[in-house]
Design an enzyme around this catalytic site. Sequence first.
Site, mmCIF file in Angstrom:
data_model
loop_
_atom_site.group_PDB
_atom_site.id
_atom_site.type_symbol
_atom_site.label_atom_id
_atom_site.label_comp_id
_atom_site.label_asym_id
_atom_site.label_seq_id
_atom_site.Cartn_x
_atom_site.Cartn_y
_atom_site.Cartn_z
ATOM 1 N N ASP A 1 2.717 16.435 53.609
ATOM 2 C CA ASP A 1 2.714 14.963 53.458
ATOM 3 C C ASP A 1 4.158 14.454 53.436
ATOM 4 O O ASP A 1 5.109 15.233 53.493
ATOM 5 C CB ASP A 1 1.957 14.555 52.185
ATOM 6 C CG ASP A 1 2.627 15.064 50.916
ATOM 7 O OD1 ASP A 1 3.092 16.212 50.915
ATOM 8 O OD2 ASP A 1 2.712 14.308 49.926
ATOM 9 N N HIS B 1 -1.460 22.594 57.919
ATOM 10 C CA HIS B 1 -1.669 21.210 57.467
ATOM 11 C C HIS B 1 -0.280 20.603 57.233
ATOM 12 O O HIS B 1 0.254 20.640 56.128
ATOM 13 C CB HIS B 1 -2.503 21.234 56.177
ATOM 14 C CG HIS B 1 -2.840 19.881 55.636
ATOM 15 N ND1 HIS B 1 -4.004 19.219 55.956
ATOM 16 C CD2 HIS B 1 -2.168 19.048 54.785
ATOM 17 C CE1 HIS B 1 -4.045 18.059 55.323
ATOM 18 N NE2 HIS B 1 -2.933 17.934 54.603
ATOM 19 N N ASP C 1 -7.411 28.939 59.403
ATOM 20 C CA ASP C 1 -6.238 28.409 60.105
ATOM 21 C C ASP C 1 -6.633 27.107 60.801
ATOM 22 O O ASP C 1 -6.673 27.026 62.026
ATOM 23 C CB ASP C 1 -5.711 29.451 61.102
ATOM 24 C CG ASP C 1 -4.453 28.961 61.818
ATOM 25 O OD1 ASP C 1 -3.754 28.093 61.258
ATOM 26 O OD2 ASP C 1 -4.191 29.435 62.942
ATOM 27 N N GLU D 1 -1.788 24.365 54.007
ATOM 28 C CA GLU D 1 -0.662 23.437 53.974
ATOM 29 C C GLU D 1 0.635 24.236 53.809
ATOM 30 O O GLU D 1 0.603 25.456 53.592
ATOM 31 C CB GLU D 1 -0.821 22.414 52.830
ATOM 32 C CG GLU D 1 0.210 21.293 52.917
ATOM 33 C CD GLU D 1 -0.073 20.071 52.031
ATOM 34 O OE1 GLU D 1 -1.127 20.007 51.370
ATOM 35 O OE2 GLU D 1 0.787 19.161 52.030
HETATM 36 O O1 9MR Z 1 0.843 22.854 44.835
HETATM 37 C C1 9MR Z 1 -0.038 21.949 44.221
HETATM 38 C C2 9MR Z 1 -1.182 22.726 43.604
HETATM 39 O O2 9MR Z 1 -0.707 23.565 42.579
HETATM 40 C C3 9MR Z 1 -2.233 21.765 43.084
HETATM 41 O O3 9MR Z 1 -3.350 22.511 42.634
HETATM 42 C C4 9MR Z 1 -2.639 20.804 44.178
HETATM 43 C C5 9MR Z 1 -3.679 19.788 43.731
HETATM 44 O O4 9MR Z 1 -3.180 18.939 42.778
HETATM 45 O O5 9MR Z 1 -1.501 20.097 44.646
HETATM 46 C C6 9MR Z 1 -0.534 20.930 45.216
HETATM 47 O O6 9MR Z 1 0.555 20.160 45.589
HETATM 48 C C7 9MR Z 1 0.404 19.280 46.690
HETATM 49 C C8 9MR Z 1 0.981 17.947 46.242
HETATM 50 O O7 9MR Z 1 0.182 17.402 45.225
HETATM 51 C C9 9MR Z 1 1.152 16.954 47.378
HETATM 52 N N1 9MR Z 1 1.900 17.543 48.466
HETATM 53 C C10 9MR Z 1 1.290 18.764 48.949
HETATM 54 C C11 9MR Z 1 1.235 19.796 47.863
HETATM 55 C C12 9MR Z 1 0.755 21.138 48.386
HETATM 56 O O8 9MR Z 1 -0.608 21.159 48.657
#
Ligand code: 9MR
Length: 549
Positions: A163, A474, A519, A528
């Site tokens: 993102d 992602h 994938d 991601e």
């Molecule tokens: O890395 C984060 C993971 O530990 C959490 O469980 C998850 C859900 O809250 O979010 C992950 O972080 C994401 C972040 O909130 C937004 N940018 C992408 C991150 C990786 O998925």
Amino acid sequence: LQPLKTEYILINQHGYVSQAPKTALVRTEAPVTVTLVDSIGKTVLSIQSTDPAYWSQSGDKVAVVDFSAQTQPGRYYLTIGDSVVSHPVNIIDNPYPTIAQASIRAFYYNRTFVAIDSTHGGQWARPGGHPDTLVYVHESAATRIRPTGTILSMPYGWYDAGDYNKYVVNSGISTYTMLKVLEDYPEHFASQNLNIPESGNALPDVLDETLFNLRWFIQMQDPEDGGVYHKLTEKNFSGFIMPHECNADRFVVMKGTAATLNYAALMAMSARVLAPFKDQLPGLADSCLTRAQAAWQWAVKNPAVLYEQPKDITTGGYGDNRMDDEFYWAACEMWLTTGNEQFIPYITKNYKNWGVPTWGNSGTLGTLSLMKSSNPLPEALEQLNVKGNYLQMVDSLLANEQNAPYRISLTHFEWGSNSDVANHGMLKLIAYQLTNDAKYLHSAINDADYLLGRNATGFSFVTGFGSKRVMNIHHRPSAADGIEEPVPGFLSGGPNTVVLNDCGEGVVRDTFPAKSFVDETCSYSTNEIAINWNAPLAYLLNGLAAQYR
Ligand code: 9MR
């Protein structure tokens, strides 16, 4: 050698070190004889596998094939009978430099603001996006001096992940890890060329890249009181469009204790690590320290302001409800940088064996810094036995690995499981620096092997590397740029069962955690990428590259 049943033999698809242990895994019900053949099919080694063992995390049985005896560099294949053959097995004196470089270049590709030009970005050149020279103060962050809607300029920094937002808590651990690898392997970085716009200046390239993020991070402090905004974000995640196509408003949101302590810790650490570069970066280390002190004071006055996601904001939360790890980490850094005894009680009170670092559990970063101190520790800290406890923790990781059929230390698959494996590798390399005991180095190699294909999914998880590598991460630019190959050097988050239906009904994932991965671009919970995942990958791969130079 037909048909190709590559999935039966799991290997590090990138490359093995000629002078280090080399293992592959075979999915089998009984021990097998595996043959290592060269590129014209001539047998060079015949290996008896171990007895296969069942792993509850993957739901299958694998046996270990040790082909360490082959030390001659070259391209080989592992075969079973005449119907099973592996992906190519590359034996190289040092397979790591290129992929180590790519793991840092990934951060360059994730820069906000600036265009990625073709000289440095190749086919992934793109216009710049998100200058963040016009950022609104969200009502959750409003003060009398900076009321709702105040416009701030906070440019630079890396996109967090797939993102386009910038989050302090996650950026702090990522930036720490990048400064740490520079601190631990200065000679390696003195000669590494990352081909980024700053290459050729007087600083190590990895520092230039990290400074790009630090220059944003430093601005996230409210100058009025020292508190730190939790994130700089759009209200909602954007669609899968290129950075320059986004035009949603950007906001700084709520100041909180976790972000502020994380900031204090990173700023204090930066003041130390940047001090040797003061001629090239005049004033920067000093201003990091001033800001660290202001942040620390805010946190002491506001020790439990938890981040609460405002109702109109739906981007990543990074909501951390424990502050003792941040207090410990920040106090360690503040003490190391200032020598001021006021921080010692915060260290002793909050010390414990914090375990594998994550964005929500940053305590061990303080321990890593303490252990790096060249000055003797005062009695109060000596008594904590920080180093002894640390090595005990890493020894327990090694014990896990010995007992695990897949030869890794991971026993539980969280969101971003691959980053836990990469962090294990980092912790082991640091144990190796402390002890010079090769068992730690060899165990870190196993972590790299896992990430590069020797795992239950059979994927190499680093974009751009490996015969069967992830292609559909992602990651908005990779998905929207019209180029088949994803942006290279990124670590996919990896298997876990936290959100089994992230791609909807059409994509069914394995329910065994170690295999629960697809994938597909839609799989935000398994495929991601993120800066806090690439940073330990960069540590691991650059550390290994440095080791075999
Ligand atoms: O890395 C984060 C993971 O530990 C959490 O469980 C998850 C859900 O809250 O979010 C992950 O972080 C994401 C972040 O909130 C937004 N940018 C992408 C991150 C990786 O998925």
